[in-house]
Design an enzyme around this catalytic site. Sequence first.
Site, PDB file in Angstrom:
ATOM      1  N   LYS A 122      12.107-107.827  28.410  1.00  0.00           N
ATOM      2  CA  LYS A 122      13.467-108.401  28.459  1.00  0.00           C
ATOM      3  C   LYS A 122      14.251-107.911  29.669  1.00  0.00           C
ATOM      4  O   LYS A 122      15.009-108.659  30.255  1.00  0.00           O
ATOM      5  CB  LYS A 122      14.269-108.016  27.209  1.00  0.00           C
ATOM      6  CG  LYS A 122      13.801-108.659  25.939  1.00  0.00           C
ATOM      7  CD  LYS A 122      14.655-108.239  24.768  1.00  0.00           C
ATOM      8  CE  LYS A 122      14.608-106.755  24.490  1.00  0.00           C
ATOM      9  NZ  LYS A 122      13.299-106.217  24.065  1.00  0.00           N
TER      10      LYS A 122
ATOM     11  N   GLN B   1      15.455-104.090  21.661  1.00  0.00           N
ATOM     12  CA  GLN B   1      14.410-104.184  20.617  1.00  0.00           C
ATOM     13  C   GLN B   1      13.938-105.639  20.507  1.00  0.00           C
ATOM     14  O   GLN B   1      13.893-106.322  21.504  1.00  0.00           O
ATOM     15  CB  GLN B   1      14.904-103.633  19.280  1.00  0.00           C
ATOM     16  CG  GLN B   1      15.045-102.112  19.235  1.00  0.00           C
ATOM     17  CD  GLN B   1      16.356-101.619  19.811  1.00  0.00           C
ATOM     18  OE1 GLN B   1      17.404-102.115  19.469  1.00  0.00           O
ATOM     19  NE2 GLN B   1      16.291-100.634  20.670  1.00  0.00           N
TER      20      GLN B   1
HETATM   21  P1  IMP Z   1      14.571 -96.218  15.909  1.00  0.00           P
HETATM   22  O1  IMP Z   1      15.223 -97.432  16.451  1.00  0.00           O
HETATM   23  O2  IMP Z   1      14.499 -95.071  16.879  1.00  0.00           O
HETATM   24  O3  IMP Z   1      15.148 -95.806  14.588  1.00  0.00           O
HETATM   25  O4  IMP Z   1      13.022 -96.575  15.604  1.00  0.00           O
HETATM   26  C1  IMP Z   1      12.659 -97.493  14.587  1.00  0.00           C
HETATM   27  C2  IMP Z   1      11.434 -98.277  14.991  1.00  0.00           C
HETATM   28  O5  IMP Z   1      11.766 -99.185  16.035  1.00  0.00           O
HETATM   29  C3  IMP Z   1      10.292 -97.435  15.519  1.00  0.00           C
HETATM   30  O6  IMP Z   1       9.073 -98.021  15.115  1.00  0.00           O
HETATM   31  C4  IMP Z   1      10.460 -97.516  17.035  1.00  0.00           C
HETATM   32  O7  IMP Z   1       9.248 -97.304  17.710  1.00  0.00           O
HETATM   33  C5  IMP Z   1      10.945 -98.944  17.180  1.00  0.00           C
HETATM   34  N1  IMP Z   1      11.794 -99.163  18.366  1.00  0.00           N
HETATM   35  C6  IMP Z   1      13.101 -98.844  18.502  1.00  0.00           C
HETATM   36  N2  IMP Z   1      13.565 -99.236  19.689  1.00  0.00           N
HETATM   37  C7  IMP Z   1      12.568 -99.837  20.325  1.00  0.00           C
HETATM   38  C8  IMP Z   1      12.449-100.504  21.599  1.00  0.00           C
HETATM   39  O8  IMP Z   1      13.389-100.616  22.380  1.00  0.00           O
HETATM   40  N3  IMP Z   1      11.222-101.020  21.893  1.00  0.00           N
HETATM   41  C9  IMP Z   1      10.175-100.940  21.033  1.00  0.00           C
HETATM   42  N4  IMP Z   1      10.240-100.353  19.841  1.00  0.00           N
HETATM   43  C10 IMP Z   1      11.427 -99.800  19.476  1.00  0.00           C
END
Ligand code: IMP
Length: 430
Positions: free
Chosen positions: A16, A223
């Site tokens: 992105k 994300q």
């Molecule tokens: P958190 O957002 O740090 O709580 O992570 C929750 C889940 O989302 C985990 O599996 C992370 O690896 C994934 N994740 C969070 N942000 C990203 C991103 O920007 N790219 C890919 N995976 C993400």
Amino acid sequence: MTGTVVVGLQFGDEGKGKIVDYLADRADVVVRFQGGANAGHTVQVGDQLYAFHLLPSGVLRTRSMNVIGNGVVIDPAQLLKEIEETRALGHSVENLRISDRAHVVMPYHKIIDGLEEKLKGSLGAGTTLRGIGPSFEDKVGRFGIRMCDLVDPVALREKLETMVPIKQRLIDAYGGTERLDLETIYKEQVEYGLRLAPFVADTSVWLDGAIRRRKRVLFEGAQGTHLCIDHGIYPFGTSSDCVAGAASVGAGVGPQFLTDIVGVAKAFTSRVGTGPFPTEVEGSTAEYLRERGGGEYGTTTRRPRRVGWLDLVMLRMAVRVNGLVSLAVTKLDVLGGLDRIPICVGYRFDGEAVKEFPASMRVLSRCEPVYREFKGWPDLSESDWIATAKKGKRALPEAVRKYLEFIEAQLKVPVRIISVGRPRAATIGH
Ligand code: IMP
């Protein structure tokens, strides 16, 4: 006037950042509207690689304004680090505004993130440990500290005096050994607040003014749809809404303005973190995909990404929940050199065809992908891909065009941008 929203259609990491950077050329304002420093957007300008976590990707464009909206949770130390690094590279950050309503990621959020992950065991998402979940929990639970508090020493002190003892009790109850010191946290955060204060504003009012002045606004999603707290693979996704509708809430602009919705899909699938992944591949093919195209490693955590084939069940759902107008397909160059390339066109569960992406993780983890195979294309060098991109879509290898035509026909959304490499020049747009 239209606002353009760019969202990821898979598990994040679709490329992105590059697409936003490409579209930002025509934008006056770039807005982040959800997520936090868990995001990692990599942009290449010339030979220089930039990895942003909180700064909107448009910050490298001197003529565009950049907004971090109320829907983002902000780690002040990380944001200040990115501001300083960007300045050191010779870019001004005077073009940045931060919402006074955005929530702040506090040091205790990161501690609690780690503790909760451990306690959750197999239900843990494999988070980035950036304190994202706990700060969104505080936002919804009304325990949060916002940017308007961070820049106000009196309000900050008052809130921390209440919050620090509560969070200490939580850490203790979770079995953590960390000690929170109110004075240390206050001193550190008040200083961050002072440094960030010049950027903090009511960005909804500011954006409203920009829209009235007919400025072109680009909303940069972080994300991806399948990590979305509402529509993603719960509980293995992130804690914010990652779909296009979130741009309205997370930036404080009316939804009628968001009419141009661009979805970014990588030509295959990847993810960091845990949870079911129906088209996942392992072994030498996985290694091949992971090690090419700059390497499939998390921009934020450097963890190796799990990789798999393109999944149209995931993408069909993403088209629907985002209301996509067009598609950007990235990293086609990475697939170069493979003989055959499968695309998942459906799932089977207990011998029955599954049409829609299931809500239940127990069902999803038992879904078998149904593939259709496509002929591969050659492994071109970066300069060959750039030369091809210069000539336009018709110059692409026939197998690439067939692959893209199939995706368009299946999703019933036109492909507007094609990316065949990291550099800006390796892009075909129309
Ligand atoms: P958190 O957002 O740090 O709580 O992570 C929750 C889940 O989302 C985990 O599996 C992370 O690896 C994934 N994740 C969070 N942000 C990203 C991103 O920007 N790219 C890919 N995976 C993400």
